[in-house]
Motif scaffolding. Structure first.
Motif, PDB file in Angstrom:
ATOM      1  N   LEU A 183      46.423  17.173 110.624  1.00 15.47           N
ATOM      2  CA  LEU A 183      46.320  17.733 111.972  1.00 15.47           C
ATOM      3  C   LEU A 183      47.081  19.049 112.087  1.00 15.47           C
ATOM      4  O   LEU A 183      47.239  19.595 113.177  1.00 15.47           O
ATOM      5  CB  LEU A 183      46.876  16.736 112.998  1.00 15.47           C
ATOM      6  CG  LEU A 183      46.215  15.357 113.045  1.00 15.47           C
ATOM      7  CD1 LEU A 183      46.928  14.456 114.048  1.00 15.47           C
ATOM      8  CD2 LEU A 183      44.745  15.479 113.400  1.00 15.47           C
ATOM      9  N   PHE A 184      47.576  19.561 110.956  1.00 10.30           N
ATOM     10  CA  PHE A 184      48.431  20.751 110.969  1.00 10.30           C
ATOM     11  C   PHE A 184      47.703  21.942 111.582  1.00 10.30           C
ATOM     12  O   PHE A 184      48.175  22.577 112.534  1.00 10.30           O
ATOM     13  CB  PHE A 184      48.883  21.076 109.543  1.00 10.30           C
ATOM     14  CG  PHE A 184      50.211  21.776 109.459  1.00 10.30           C
ATOM     15  CD1 PHE A 184      50.530  22.826 110.297  1.00 10.30           C
ATOM     16  CD2 PHE A 184      51.162  21.378 108.525  1.00 10.30           C
ATOM     17  CE1 PHE A 184      51.753  23.471 110.220  1.00 10.30           C
ATOM     18  CE2 PHE A 184      52.396  22.009 108.430  1.00 10.30           C
ATOM     19  CZ  PHE A 184      52.688  23.059 109.285  1.00 10.30           C
ATOM     20  N   SER A 192      40.819  23.054 114.153  1.00 13.65           N
ATOM     21  CA  SER A 192      40.833  21.689 113.661  1.00 13.65           C
ATOM     22  C   SER A 192      40.163  21.546 112.301  1.00 13.65           C
ATOM     23  O   SER A 192      38.988  21.896 112.138  1.00 13.65           O
ATOM     24  CB  SER A 192      40.127  20.767 114.661  1.00 13.65           C
ATOM     25  OG  SER A 192      39.941  19.486 114.114  1.00 13.65           O
ATOM     26  N   GLY A 193      40.895  20.975 111.344  1.00 17.74           N
ATOM     27  CA  GLY A 193      40.293  20.633 110.070  1.00 17.74           C
ATOM     28  C   GLY A 193      39.281  19.523 110.219  1.00 17.74           C
ATOM     29  O   GLY A 193      38.276  19.481 109.498  1.00 17.74           O
ATOM     30  N   ASN A 194      39.504  18.614 111.153  1.00 12.40           N
ATOM     31  CA  ASN A 194      38.554  17.531 111.403  1.00 12.40           C
ATOM     32  C   ASN A 194      37.311  18.004 112.147  1.00 12.40           C
ATOM     33  O   ASN A 194      36.389  17.214 112.361  1.00 12.40           O
ATOM     34  CB  ASN A 194      39.227  16.415 112.209  1.00 12.40           C
ATOM     35  CG  ASN A 194      40.208  15.629 111.380  1.00 12.40           C
ATOM     36  OD1 ASN A 194      39.978  15.369 110.201  1.00 12.40           O
ATOM     37  ND2 ASN A 194      41.329  15.248 111.979  1.00 12.40           N
ATOM     38  N   ARG A 195      37.314  19.285 112.515  1.00 10.43           N
ATOM     39  CA  ARG A 195      36.150  19.888 113.177  1.00 10.43           C
ATOM     40  C   ARG A 195      35.575  21.033 112.351  1.00 10.43           C
ATOM     41  O   ARG A 195      34.781  21.824 112.839  1.00 10.43           O
ATOM     42  CB  ARG A 195      36.561  20.391 114.561  1.00 10.43           C
ATOM     43  CG  ARG A 195      37.087  19.313 115.494  1.00 10.43           C
ATOM     44  CD  ARG A 195      35.988  18.617 116.232  1.00 10.43           C
ATOM     45  NE  ARG A 195      35.363  19.527 117.201  1.00 10.43           N
ATOM     46  CZ  ARG A 195      34.227  19.287 117.837  1.00 10.43           C
ATOM     47  NH1 ARG A 195      33.572  18.163 117.585  1.00 10.43           N
ATOM     48  NH2 ARG A 195      33.739  20.138 118.698  1.00 10.43           N
ATOM     49  N   GLY A 196      36.029  21.134 111.089  1.00  9.43           N
ATOM     50  CA  GLY A 196      35.451  22.115 110.181  1.00  9.43           C
ATOM     51  C   GLY A 196      36.001  23.515 110.292  1.00  9.43           C
ATOM     52  O   GLY A 196      35.379  24.465 109.819  1.00  9.43           O
ATOM     53  N   GLU A 197      37.195  23.677 110.895  1.00  6.98           N
ATOM     54  CA  GLU A 197      37.718  25.023 111.126  1.00  6.98           C
ATOM     55  C   GLU A 197      39.125  25.202 110.570  1.00  6.98           C
ATOM     56  O   GLU A 197      39.921  25.982 111.100  1.00  6.98           O
ATOM     57  CB  GLU A 197      37.712  25.323 112.633  1.00  6.98           C
ATOM     58  CG  GLU A 197      36.321  25.289 113.253  1.00  6.98           C
ATOM     59  CD  GLU A 197      36.346  25.448 114.757  1.00  6.98           C
ATOM     60  OE1 GLU A 197      37.372  25.078 115.379  1.00  6.98           O
ATOM     61  OE2 GLU A 197      35.348  25.935 115.318  1.00  6.98           O
ATOM     62  N   ASN A 627      55.116  17.311 113.636  1.00  4.66           N
ATOM     63  CA  ASN A 627      55.001  18.534 114.419  1.00  4.66           C
ATOM     64  C   ASN A 627      56.396  19.039 114.805  1.00  4.66           C
ATOM     65  O   ASN A 627      57.331  18.260 114.997  1.00  4.66           O
ATOM     66  CB  ASN A 627      54.179  18.275 115.681  1.00  4.66           C
ATOM     67  CG  ASN A 627      53.553  19.541 116.236  1.00  4.66           C
ATOM     68  OD1 ASN A 627      53.879  20.649 115.793  1.00  4.66           O
ATOM     69  ND2 ASN A 627      52.671  19.398 117.197  1.00  4.66           N
ATOM     70  N   SER A 628      56.504  20.349 114.922  1.00  6.60           N
ATOM     71  CA  SER A 628      57.793  20.938 115.292  1.00  6.60           C
ATOM     72  C   SER A 628      58.161  20.623 116.736  1.00  6.60           C
ATOM     73  O   SER A 628      59.339  20.509 117.081  1.00  6.60           O
ATOM     74  CB  SER A 628      57.738  22.460 115.104  1.00  6.60           C
ATOM     75  OG  SER A 628      56.720  23.024 115.919  1.00  6.60           O
ATOM     76  N   LEU A 629      57.150  20.470 117.578  1.00 10.04           N
ATOM     77  CA  LEU A 629      57.365  20.145 118.992  1.00 10.04           C
ATOM     78  C   LEU A 629      56.805  18.763 119.293  1.00 10.04           C
ATOM     79  O   LEU A 629      55.704  18.420 118.849  1.00 10.04           O
ATOM     80  CB  LEU A 629      56.669  21.160 119.903  1.00 10.04           C
ATOM     81  CG  LEU A 629      57.239  22.570 119.979  1.00 10.04           C
ATOM     82  CD1 LEU A 629      56.360  23.425 120.891  1.00 10.04           C
ATOM     83  CD2 LEU A 629      58.674  22.553 120.486  1.00 10.04           C
ATOM     84  N   PRO A 630      57.524  17.981 120.079  1.00 12.64           N
ATOM     85  CA  PRO A 630      56.937  16.720 120.519  1.00 12.64           C
ATOM     86  C   PRO A 630      55.944  16.964 121.653  1.00 12.64           C
ATOM     87  O   PRO A 630      56.085  17.915 122.429  1.00 12.64           O
ATOM     88  CB  PRO A 630      58.143  15.926 121.026  1.00 12.64           C
ATOM     89  CG  PRO A 630      59.110  16.973 121.491  1.00 12.64           C
ATOM     90  CD  PRO A 630      58.910  18.153 120.567  1.00 12.64           C
ATOM     91  N   THR A 631      54.943  16.123 121.721  1.00  8.78           N
ATOM     92  CA  THR A 631      54.101  16.089 122.911  1.00  8.78           C
ATOM     93  C   THR A 631      54.954  15.547 124.051  1.00  8.78           C
ATOM     94  O   THR A 631      55.733  14.613 123.859  1.00  8.78           O
ATOM     95  CB  THR A 631      52.893  15.179 122.677  1.00  8.78           C
ATOM     96  OG1 THR A 631      52.100  15.719 121.624  1.00  8.78           O
ATOM     97  CG2 THR A 631      52.046  15.032 123.935  1.00  8.78           C
TER      98      THR A 631
END
Length: 680
Positions: A183-184, A192-197, A627-631
Motif C-alpha cells: 500500500l506504499f 495505487s499498486g492494487n489499481r495498476g498505478e 505508514n509514517s502517519l497514523p490514520t
C-alpha cells in the motif's frame, strides 16, 4: 480431483504493446498476457484500449497459435463492477482465451456472466498454498498464480495439493512486498499498486544510521533460468515472464532464451545468463526467494552500465518466424494441377494450370519441390513436400509459382477465418447484497500485550493480538487472534497447533487476511473476521466472503469516505492506526538497525525527505513497514456516521500504553488527536 500435471509448461510472455506482442510471438511464447482499457495492473503500459485494438492483437496471436489472457487484475470498486464485467465481455468477444482476475467478487460475477471463460487467480490474491486451489476452483477459477516469494519446495508442494493449474513467475521484476500486500504507493503517493498505478517507491533511496543513501527495498530482478529441469519436474502448468512495461527487445530476448531452455530441458549456461542480463537487470539477478537465500544479496539498482547494456541489444524488427506446412502436389498431363497445404489443423487446396505431356525434358519431382518450397514472403515454411507426377509432363515455372502463391493465400485466409471469434452471449447478472446484520462495533488489533490496557477492554468489542502471542499465554482482555499474513504449506501444522492453544487461552475471534488460510481453521470454533489485507472494495466481494464463513470484513485501507459509503455500511473501516504499507519476506531491520530493534519496535526506514516509517517484526522473521502517519478520525464521528461507517477498526502498533489511552480518550470525546494524522 487429481492435481493438474503437464509434461512441458506453457511459456507465458508479457505484451504491453503491439510491438511487444509481436516480439513474444517471434520469441516462441505459447501464450501472452495483456491489458485492455482499464482494471489491470499496468495502466501505464501502451495496452489495447479499444475493442478493435484488442481484437486485432488476439487475432494476430491466434494466427501464430499463441493464446491470449486478458488482465482484469485490480481491486474494483462498487460503482465499477458493471464496467468491469462489460470489459470482460468485450475481451470474450475479441477472442480472449482467459481472464486474469484479482477481485473475488468480480470473479464470481464473471463466472455467472461468462460461464465458459477460463479464469486465472492473479498473484495479487497472495496465494502461497496449493489447498487454496480447492476454494478457488469452487469460485470458478481454472488456474492460480502463486505469490513470487515462494521457495522451490513449497511450489512443488502447492502443485501436489492443487486441483487447478498453477502458474509461477520465472523471470522479471520482483515486488519487495508480498504479492498484493503493498500500500506504499497508494497511501503515501496517491497512486495505487492494487489499481495498476504503482509509483515504485521501493526503488527510491533511504537513509542509513549514518545518513548515507542505501536501497533496502530495491530488489534485483528474478531469474530462474538455471533451474529449468526442476521447474518442469514440479508440474507447474505455466511459466510467467514479467514485463508489460518493458521493451519489445526485452520481451523477444527473454522469451527466445526461455523457449530454447524449455525445448532442450536444460538450465541456462553462462552465455544465456549474460544475454538475459543485457536485456534488463539491476546489477544482476536474484533467486533468493526460490532458493531461500534471503538477504542483502537480493538487493540491486539499475546502474548506468545496466542501461547501456540494454541499449546495445539489437532492435526488434517484427515477426520473422514461420509456420511449418505440409504440401502435397499432383501433376498430370492435361489436368489442372492440385496443391494442398496444411498447418496446425488447417488446410487449403487449390488447382492451377494444366501441364502438357512432355516431349523433351520432363519436369522432375525435385524441380517441383524446389519451386513449391519458395515460400519466402509468406508466413509459412515448407516442412514436407510430397509431389506425385503421373506420367511425364512439362510445366512452366511461372505456373508452379502461381499455384504456390494461391495455396499460401488460401491457407492464410483459412487460418484467419477460423480464428474469428464466435459471438459471445453473456448472461445477465445482478449484483449481490451482503446478508450479514451490521451493528455498531469497535474492534482493535494490538501488537503487544502491554498495549491492551483496562480502557481498551471496556471500549472495544473485540481485542486482537498476534496468534503467536495468544498461543503462548492467556492475556487478560484478549478475545481474538490475528493469523499471520503469510503462511507457507510447511507452516500448516505449527499454525494449527497455535490455533488450538489460542482457543484454550480464550480467543473466540480470528482475524484472517488471506482466503488461502481458511482451510487451516477447519475444526476450530472461531468466529471468522476478514482483515483489510483481503483488499475488499465492493459488496460483491463482501457477499462472497460471507458465503465462505466470514462474519464481517474490514474494507481495504485504500478506500475513501465516498467509496466506503458505497459499501452501505457492510464493512468495517480502519479509523485509527499506522496501516502497514508493506509485508516484507526479507528482514530489513537486521541490515538497518539490528535484530534487537524488532522486539523493541524502535526500527524505522527514513526516506530521502527525512520521513520515518516504523518497521515491526512479523511472524516468520518478516517485517511490516508502517505508514509514517497514523490514520486519525477521532474528531469526525458525524462524518463517519453520515457515510455509514458504524463498524470501526483500530490498529495499535508502536504506541505505548499511555498513548493507547490517549487515543481512546480522544475518540470517546470526539476531539482531535494531538499529532499529525492522515484522513480516510
Amino acid at each position: 480431483m487429481q492435481p493438474y500435471r503437464q509434461s512441458l509448461p506453457e511459456l507465458l510472455s508479457p505484451a504491453g504493446s503491439l510491438d511487444a506482442l509481436q516480439a513474444a510471438i517471434d520469441g516462441g511464447a505459447d501464450a501472452v498476457y495483456l491489458g485492455g482499457g482499464s482494471f489491470h495492473a499496468r495502466m501505464n503500459a501502451d495496452n489495447f484500449g479499444t475493442f478493435e485494438a484488442l481484437y486485432e492483437a488476439i487475432a494476430l496471436a491466434h494466427f501464430w497459435g499463441v493464446k491470449v489472457y486478458v488482465t482484469l487484475n485490480t481491486m474494483v470498486y462498487d460503482r465499477e463492477l458493471k464496467a468491469a464485467v462489460a470489459q470482460a465481455e468485450q475481451a470474450a468477444r475479441a477472442g480472449a482465451d482467459g481472464l486474469i482476475v484479482a477481485d473475488l467478487g468480480l470473479a464470481l460475477l464473471l463466472r455467472k456472466a461468462l460461464p465458459e471463460m477460463p479464469l486465472h487467480a492473479s498473484t495479487q490474491m497472495s496465494i502461497h498454498r496449493g489447498d487454496a486451489g480447492k476454494l478457488l476452483a469452487d469460485a470458478g477459477f481454472t488456474r492460480m498464480v502463486l505469490a513470487r516469494e515462494m521457495p522451490a519446495d513449497q511450489i512443488a508442494q502447492a502443485v501436489s495439493q492443487s486441483p487447478i493449474e498453477i502458474e509461477m513467475f520465472v523471470h522479471g521484476a520482483l515486488c519487495v512486498s508480498q504479492s498484493g500486500q503493498c500500500l506504499f504507493s497508494s497511501l503515501v503517493g496517491g497512486r495505487s499498486g492494487n489499481r495498476g498505478e504503482c509509483a515504485q517507491p521501493c526503488r527510491l533511496p533511504f537513509k542509513d544510521a549514518k545518513g548515507k543513501d542505501f536501497y533496502p527495498l530495491s530488489l534485483k530482478d528474478l531469474s530462474l533460468a538455471r533451474y529449468v529441469p526442476e521447474i518442469i519436474a514440479s508440474g507447474v502448468a505455466s511459466l510467467k515472464i514479467e514485463g508489460r512495461m518493458k521493451s519489445p527487445e526485452y520481451v523477444y530476448t527473454v522469451t527466445r532464451i526461455w523457449r530454447e531452455l524449455l525445448d532442450s530441458g536444460k538450465g541456462a549456461d553462462q552465455e544465456q545468463m549474460q544475454k538475459l542480463s543485457r536485456a534488463f537487470s539491476r546489477g544482476g539477478f536474484t533467486d533468493g526467494y526460490y532458493r531461500r537465500r534471503i538477504g542483502e544479496g537480493m538487493l540491486g539498482v539499475r546502474s548506468a552500465e545496466d542501461k547501456l547494456a540494454s541499449g546495445e541489444i539489437e532492435k526488434f524488427r517484427g515477426i520473422t518466424k514461420k509456420i511449418p506446412v505440409d504440401m502435397q502436389a499432383i501433376l498430370q498431363a492435361n489436368t489442372p494441377m492440385q496443391l494442398s497445404m496444411s498447418a496446425n489443423g488447417h488446410s487449403a487446396s487449390v488447382t492451377g494450370a494444366s501441364p502438357e505431356a512432355a516431349h523433351t525434358r520432363p519436369v522432375t519431382k525435385d524441380q517441383v519441390q524446389v519451386s513449391l518450397g519458395k515460400l519466402g514472403a509468406t508466413p509459412f515454411v515448407a516442412k514436407h513436400i510430397d509431389v506425385q507426377i503421373n506420367g511425364e509432363v512439362m510445366v512452366a515455372a511461372s505456373a508452379l509459382n502461381a499455384l504456390r502463391r494461391e495455396a499460401a493465400e488460401a491457407l492464410e485466409a483459412q487460418i484467419k477465418g477460423a480464428i474469428a471469434p464466435a459471438p459471445v452471449k453473456a448472461q445477465r447478472v445482478s449484483l449481490a447484497q451482503p446478508q450479514g446484520v451490521r451493528t455498531e462495533s469497535r474492534t482493535a488489533r494490538f501488537f503487544r500485550p502491554e498495549q491492551l490496557i483496562f480502557e481498551a477492554v471496556s471500549y472495544f468489542d473485540i481485542r486482537y493480538l498476534p496468534l503467536e502471542i495468544v498461543a503462548e499465554k492467556r492475556v487478560p482482555g484478549c478475545n481474538g487472534a490475528v493469523l499471520p499474513p503469510v503462511i507457507f504449506p510447511e507452516d500448516s501444522e505449527k499454525i494449527r497447533q497455535m490455533l488450538a492453544a489460542a482457543k484454550q487461552n480464550g480467543a473466540e475471534h480470528l482475524l484472517v487476511g488471506n482466503i488461502g488460510h481458511l482451510y487451516l481453521t477447519d475444526g476450530f470454533d472461531f468466529v471468522l473476521h476478514g482483515d483489510y489485507r483481503l483488499n475488499v472494495a465492493n459488496n460483491e466481494t463482501v457477499a462472497a466472503l460471507e458465503h465462505l464463513g466470514f462474519a464481517d470484513v474490514v474494507a481495504s485501507a485504500e478506500m475513501s469516505m465516498a467509496q466506503l459509503r458505497d459499501l452501505g455500511g457492510n464493512t468495517a473501516a480502519i479509523v485509527y492506526g499506522r496501516v502497514p504499507l508493506m509485508t516484507l519476506e526479507r528482514c530489513v531491520n537486521k541490515q538497518s538497525a539490528g535484530c534487537a530493534a524488532c522486539t523493541k519496535g524502535s526500527a524505522a526506514l527514513v526516506d530521502r525527505k527525512g520521513v520515518r516509517f516504523p518497521v515491526l517484526y512479523e511472524y516468520g522473521h518478516r517485517n511490516l513497514v508502517l505508514n509514517s502517519l497514523p490514520t486519525g478520525m477521532s474528531d469526525k464521528a458525524q462524518a463517519l456516521a453520515a457515510h455509514g461507517i458504524t463498524a470501526q477498526h483500530f490498529l495499535f502498533t508502536v504506541e505505548s500504553a499511555e498513548q493507547v489511552r490517549a487515543v481512546i480518550k480522544a475518540y470517546q470525546k470526539g476531539t482531535a488527536l494531538p499529532f499529525a494524522v492522515r484522513r480516510i
